[in-house]
Design a protein around this motif. Structure first.
Motif, PDB file in Angstrom:
ATOM      1  N   THR A  33     -70.570 -46.364 -43.237  1.00 31.70           N
ATOM      2  CA  THR A  33     -69.818 -46.366 -41.984  1.00 31.70           C
ATOM      3  C   THR A  33     -69.351 -47.781 -41.661  1.00 31.70           C
ATOM      4  O   THR A  33     -70.036 -48.764 -41.968  1.00 31.70           O
ATOM      5  CB  THR A  33     -70.636 -45.832 -40.788  1.00 31.70           C
ATOM      6  OG1 THR A  33     -71.798 -46.627 -40.616  1.00 31.70           O
ATOM      7  CG2 THR A  33     -71.018 -44.375 -40.980  1.00 31.70           C
ATOM      8  N   THR A  35     -67.672 -50.070 -38.435  1.00 31.14           N
ATOM      9  CA  THR A  35     -67.425 -50.137 -37.003  1.00 31.14           C
ATOM     10  C   THR A  35     -66.869 -51.504 -36.655  1.00 31.14           C
ATOM     11  O   THR A  35     -67.364 -52.527 -37.137  1.00 31.14           O
ATOM     12  CB  THR A  35     -68.728 -49.891 -36.211  1.00 31.14           C
ATOM     13  OG1 THR A  35     -69.232 -48.605 -36.548  1.00 31.14           O
ATOM     14  CG2 THR A  35     -68.493 -49.964 -34.715  1.00 31.14           C
ATOM     15  N   SER A  36     -65.825 -51.515 -35.853  1.00 33.52           N
ATOM     16  CA  SER A  36     -65.248 -52.748 -35.322  1.00 33.52           C
ATOM     17  C   SER A  36     -64.727 -52.423 -33.925  1.00 33.52           C
ATOM     18  O   SER A  36     -64.748 -51.254 -33.516  1.00 33.52           O
ATOM     19  CB  SER A  36     -64.108 -53.233 -36.218  1.00 33.52           C
ATOM     20  OG  SER A  36     -62.931 -52.483 -35.996  1.00 33.52           O
ATOM     21  N   ASP A  39     -62.338 -49.670 -34.669  1.00 35.22           N
ATOM     22  CA  ASP A  39     -62.763 -48.497 -35.436  1.00 35.22           C
ATOM     23  C   ASP A  39     -64.185 -48.138 -35.035  1.00 35.22           C
ATOM     24  O   ASP A  39     -65.052 -49.007 -35.000  1.00 35.22           O
ATOM     25  CB  ASP A  39     -62.744 -48.801 -36.940  1.00 35.22           C
ATOM     26  CG  ASP A  39     -61.399 -49.325 -37.402  1.00 35.22           C
ATOM     27  OD1 ASP A  39     -60.466 -48.524 -37.508  1.00 35.22           O
ATOM     28  OD2 ASP A  39     -61.299 -50.549 -37.644  1.00 35.22           O
ATOM     29  N   ASP A  40     -64.438 -46.861 -34.776  1.00 34.44           N
ATOM     30  CA  ASP A  40     -65.765 -46.444 -34.339  1.00 34.44           C
ATOM     31  C   ASP A  40     -66.427 -45.557 -35.386  1.00 34.44           C
ATOM     32  O   ASP A  40     -66.136 -44.367 -35.494  1.00 34.44           O
ATOM     33  CB  ASP A  40     -65.677 -45.702 -33.010  1.00 34.44           C
ATOM     34  CG  ASP A  40     -67.033 -45.379 -32.426  1.00 34.44           C
ATOM     35  OD1 ASP A  40     -68.035 -46.003 -32.829  1.00 34.44           O
ATOM     36  OD2 ASP A  40     -67.108 -44.475 -31.582  1.00 34.44           O
ATOM     37  N   HIS A  41     -67.276 -46.161 -36.201  1.00 27.82           N
ATOM     38  CA  HIS A  41     -68.049 -45.448 -37.216  1.00 27.82           C
ATOM     39  C   HIS A  41     -67.178 -44.584 -38.135  1.00 27.82           C
ATOM     40  O   HIS A  41     -67.429 -43.403 -38.321  1.00 27.82           O
ATOM     41  CB  HIS A  41     -69.150 -44.587 -36.575  1.00 27.82           C
ATOM     42  CG  HIS A  41     -70.223 -45.407 -35.949  1.00 27.82           C
ATOM     43  ND1 HIS A  41     -70.131 -45.885 -34.658  1.00 27.82           N
ATOM     44  CD2 HIS A  41     -71.397 -45.846 -36.435  1.00 27.82           C
ATOM     45  CE1 HIS A  41     -71.223 -46.574 -34.380  1.00 27.82           C
ATOM     46  NE2 HIS A  41     -72.006 -46.574 -35.440  1.00 27.82           N
ATOM     47  N   GLU A 103     -73.474 -50.019 -44.236  1.00 25.86           N
ATOM     48  CA  GLU A 103     -72.829 -50.129 -42.938  1.00 25.86           C
ATOM     49  C   GLU A 103     -72.252 -51.527 -42.763  1.00 25.86           C
ATOM     50  O   GLU A 103     -72.844 -52.502 -43.199  1.00 25.86           O
ATOM     51  CB  GLU A 103     -73.847 -49.872 -41.822  1.00 25.86           C
ATOM     52  CG  GLU A 103     -73.286 -49.970 -40.427  1.00 25.86           C
ATOM     53  CD  GLU A 103     -74.315 -49.706 -39.344  1.00 25.86           C
ATOM     54  OE1 GLU A 103     -73.897 -49.270 -38.269  1.00 25.86           O
ATOM     55  OE2 GLU A 103     -75.519 -49.936 -39.573  1.00 25.86           O
ATOM     56  N   GLN A 105     -70.628 -53.752 -39.481  1.00 24.71           N
ATOM     57  CA  GLN A 105     -70.300 -53.882 -38.074  1.00 24.71           C
ATOM     58  C   GLN A 105     -69.558 -55.197 -37.899  1.00 24.71           C
ATOM     59  O   GLN A 105     -70.104 -56.248 -38.217  1.00 24.71           O
ATOM     60  CB  GLN A 105     -71.567 -53.898 -37.218  1.00 24.71           C
ATOM     61  CG  GLN A 105     -72.370 -52.621 -37.297  1.00 24.71           C
ATOM     62  CD  GLN A 105     -73.636 -52.748 -36.479  1.00 24.71           C
ATOM     63  OE1 GLN A 105     -73.583 -52.888 -35.262  1.00 24.71           O
ATOM     64  NE2 GLN A 105     -74.769 -52.736 -37.151  1.00 24.71           N
TER      65      GLN A 105
END
Length: 112
Positions: A33, A35-36, A39-41, A103, A105
């Motif tokens: 996944t 996330t930024s 962008d959510d997951h 992941e 983040q």
């Protein structure tokens, strides 16, 4: 063979900058996944469709710090300049487990 979490992260950045999708894709877990603030997951497929092909918008991207936080998490701070102008810094917390990126983040920084 790439084996340490920091080496895997550094390779992922190299492959992104050179747009070597074939080399990058196997570094990411199937359940990856991303996330930024934008962008959510999103999953691996969305990441490689939406985010990976964006390297051409950078004039330059330099890794400033690649620091392991523990056995799985690597913090990366990088500076970049866009082809449209503007210099920025971001930080990413990247989880690498069992030799795969699980992941990412991203934390956006300000103008440099």
């Amino acid at each position: 063979m790439i084996d340490s979490p920091t080496a895997i992260v550094e390779a992922a950045f190299r492959y992104y900058r050179s747009q070597d999708r074939d080399a990058a894709f196997p570094l990411y877990a199937a359940d990856f996944t991303f996330t930024s603030p934008q962008d959510d997951h999103i999953d691996k497929a969305a990441f490689f469709e939406l985010c990976f092909p964006t390297a051409d918008r950078f004039r330059e991207q330099r890794l400033l710090h690649v620091i392991p936080a523990d056995d799985e998490v690597v913090f990366v701070q990088y500076a970049y300049e866009l082809t449209t102008g503007g210099r920025y810094r971001n930080v990413e917390a990247i989880t690498v487990r069992d030799g795969l990126i699980r992941e990412v983040q991203v934390f956006f920084g300000g103008t440099v």
